[in-house]
Design a protein around this motif. Structure first.
Motif, mmCIF file in Angstrom:
data_model
loop_
_atom_site.group_PDB
_atom_site.id
_atom_site.type_symbol
_atom_site.label_atom_id
_atom_site.label_comp_id
_atom_site.label_asym_id
_atom_site.label_seq_id
_atom_site.Cartn_x
_atom_site.Cartn_y
_atom_site.Cartn_z
ATOM 1 N N ASP A 15 -19.008 14.961 -3.207
ATOM 2 C CA ASP A 15 -19.296 16.375 -3.426
ATOM 3 C C ASP A 15 -18.786 16.802 -4.806
ATOM 4 O O ASP A 15 -17.583 16.784 -5.075
ATOM 5 C CB ASP A 15 -18.616 17.185 -2.322
ATOM 6 N N ALA A 16 -19.707 17.215 -5.692
ATOM 7 C CA ALA A 16 -19.324 17.588 -7.062
ATOM 8 C C ALA A 16 -18.384 18.784 -7.071
ATOM 9 O O ALA A 16 -17.431 18.834 -7.865
ATOM 10 C CB ALA A 16 -20.575 17.891 -7.883
ATOM 11 N N GLU A 17 -18.631 19.772 -6.198
ATOM 12 C CA GLU A 17 -17.754 20.934 -6.157
ATOM 13 C C GLU A 17 -16.354 20.549 -5.688
ATOM 14 O O GLU A 17 -15.351 21.083 -6.185
ATOM 15 C CB GLU A 17 -18.344 22.005 -5.244
ATOM 16 N N ALA A 18 -16.281 19.626 -4.746
ATOM 17 C CA ALA A 18 -14.978 19.163 -4.275
ATOM 18 C C ALA A 18 -14.217 18.465 -5.399
ATOM 19 O O ALA A 18 -13.013 18.685 -5.581
ATOM 20 C CB ALA A 18 -15.150 18.226 -3.084
ATOM 21 N N TRP A 19 -14.923 17.634 -6.182
ATOM 22 C CA TRP A 19 -14.272 16.952 -7.304
ATOM 23 C C TRP A 19 -13.776 17.958 -8.332
ATOM 24 O O TRP A 19 -12.678 17.827 -8.878
ATOM 25 C CB TRP A 19 -15.234 15.968 -7.956
ATOM 26 N N ASP A 20 -14.591 18.962 -8.630
ATOM 27 C CA ASP A 20 -14.181 19.980 -9.608
ATOM 28 C C ASP A 20 -12.918 20.698 -9.149
ATOM 29 O O ASP A 20 -11.983 20.903 -9.939
ATOM 30 C CB ASP A 20 -15.303 20.990 -9.821
ATOM 31 N N GLU A 21 -12.885 21.073 -7.878
ATOM 32 C CA GLU A 21 -11.722 21.792 -7.374
ATOM 33 C C GLU A 21 -10.488 20.897 -7.335
ATOM 34 O O GLU A 21 -9.379 21.342 -7.640
ATOM 35 C CB GLU A 21 -12.003 22.371 -5.987
ATOM 36 N N LEU A 22 -10.673 19.632 -6.980
ATOM 37 C CA LEU A 22 -9.544 18.697 -7.018
ATOM 38 C C LEU A 22 -8.957 18.616 -8.426
ATOM 39 O O LEU A 22 -7.737 18.587 -8.602
ATOM 40 C CB LEU A 22 -10.005 17.304 -6.575
#
Length: 239
Positions: free
Chosen positions: A28-35
């Motif tokens: 998930d790209a959004e999950a990676w960004d938030e991480l």
């Protein structure tokens, strides 16, 4: 792992495990960004959750460029004042495995070679070199002459390889050519860096390393000193 004690940069203790699961399961790209912004602040600060996540990120790094990059950033920040030395020590095995993965990636001569090379240097515990090493097209290092304490500028790039006194009005003055180390004379991290760059066909990088680990003449007192030794003695973090 007791995630109830592993807070991120917002003080949350439950968000990072959820994001890791989403990133692993769905990429998930959004999950990676938030991480990315929960585990590392822009000023390179890391948190307990950063080191708690590191082993999992290292395992994901073989199939995820995002995981490889984030794990590398956390490792590069390990020399900072984070108060997590016990957690960092617990990541030793994961960092060793990550170092081997980075080496395999370097052998493929990737587009992100320099970033991976710097992450590999950090994984070797050489944080001061990881933080400053460039591609030797426009690199400058400031060192103090060990004999007269003059501040000496070391330039290694396409425009020249020299020591000088930096004058903010006149530029680099009283330039003296650097004396590169012979590849056979390199040892320690310098030898590892040079051999890795040669192995991977990174000619400019390899040549720059011989100059960085070579000798310079002080323009002020004309004494000769080892560049890497003087830079490392002033910039190596206390661990």
């Amino acid at each position: 792992m007791n995630w109830a004690q592993m807070y991120d940069c917002y003080g949350d203790v439950d968000r990072v495990p959820e994001l890791l699961a989403r990133a692993e399961r769905e990429d998930d790209a959004e999950a990676w960004d938030e991480l990315g912004y929960r585990l590392v602040l822009e000023c390179d600060l890391v948190f307990p959750a950063s080191f708690a996540a590191l082993p999992r990120l290292a395992r994901l790094a073989s199939r995820s460029a995002r995981a490889r990059g984030l794990a590398g950033t956390i490792v590069r920040c390990a020399a900072g004042s984070h108060g997590c030395d016990d957690l960092l020590a617990g990541c030793a095995e994961a960092i060793a495995e990550f170092r081997e993965l980075l080496d395999r990636h370097l052998r493929s001569r990737p587009d992100d070679y320099l970033a991976t090379f710097r992450n590999s240097i950090a994984a070797e515990g050489q944080y001061h070199w990881s933080a400053v090493l460039g591609d030797f097209t426009d690199d400058f290092y400031q060192v103090a002459c060990p004999h007269c304490a003059a501040e000496v500028t070391i330039a290694i790039g396409g425009y020249g390889r020299y020591s000088a006194i930096r004058d903010w009005n006149r530029g680099d003055v009283d330039r003296r050519d650097l004396r590169p180390a012979s590849p056979e004379g390199l040892s320690g991290i310098g030898r590892w860096m040079h051999q890795t760059a040669v192995r991977d066909g990174e000619v400019v990088l390899a040549d720059g390393i011989t100059h960085l680990f070579g000798q310079a003449e002080c323009p002020r007192c004309a004494s000769i000193f080892n560049i890497a030794d003087e830079y490392a003695s002033s910039n190596r973090p206390l661990m």
